[in-house]
Design an enzyme around this catalytic site. Sequence first.
Site: not given
Length: 296
Positions: A54, A98, A121
Amino acid sequence: MTAQIIDGKLRAAALTTRVTVEVAALKRDHGLTPGLAVVLVGDDPASQIYVRSKGEQSRAAGMHSVTHRLPAATTQADLIALVRQLNADPAIHGVLVQLPLPKHIDDKQVIAAIDPAKDVDGLTIANAGRLASGLPALTPCTPLGCMILLRDTLGDLTGKRALVIGRSVLVGRPIAQLLLQADCTVTVAHSKTRDLPDVCGEAEILVAAIGRPRFVQGAWIRPGAAVIDVGVNRVPFDDPAAAAAGKTKVVGDVAFKAASKVAGWITPVPGGVGLMTVACLLQNTVAAAKAIAGLS
Ligand code: NAP
């Protein structure tokens, strides 16, 4: 019949190129550099790989990119304090924590601390609620990637019978919402679903997000269906000697060989959905940056 392969690598590269061009235009025309902050807690090997990718890809697209690597013993309060700091940072437009987090941290509380405007997200209740209400929302990246692959492959999805196997908040539910928005007739199956093979046999679109290696059998699939395999499962090599040496490989939730004899289109694993996830994260970060800056 031999299914056509839906090439995630090709499509992810095309999307990343589009995002890179848009980032350059935002910098040039508006002095705006989209910024992404990724937070990793602990040393889960798979998460480390995802987070590195990422960071690398957002930098390669010309974005401002920050990665915070915190020790596994980080307290929930400290993690939430970092999230709030990133919420307030004007150079950051996307905040991604994450998952999974270490057991002592409640991921729901951490996600709730993310500013919905920076929730690239798409996991906050605000964005999930907007998606479920059919309103524009920052949408989870993997489901978004699945939809791009389906639209590129099939075009208009109106009226298609779609089955999503899996109802997780991260994958199954948002995919089902997006398919509904695309005017599909959507069924969601899960571990309590009865007669799953029969349910699969109805589906013109089958999305497998289960987390069980090669679970969906070729014989279950409707001939000509489009099969999107979200699964990422690490299994021993087929070759017994290699398996004995501890070698592993990644396979999906669909028995690929058998399924590709029946399906019309299928995503490989690896090389399918997984590659779209990061490309969609970049796209979401640009969308968040534009919305925060008041650009259409
Ligand atoms: P999850 O939270 O474990 O959810 C799995 C879902 O599958 C649950 O809804 C579960 O039903 C259902 N399920 C389990 N056993 C089943 C069975 N025998 N029959 C029917 N349904 C069954 O997993 P997830 O986070 O959604 O992830 C799913 C897969 O996608 C995993 O392999 C994961 O690694 C992969 N993934 C890939 C990406 C990517 O970028 N490619 C991103 C995220 C996840 P219940 O709700 O009834 O328990």
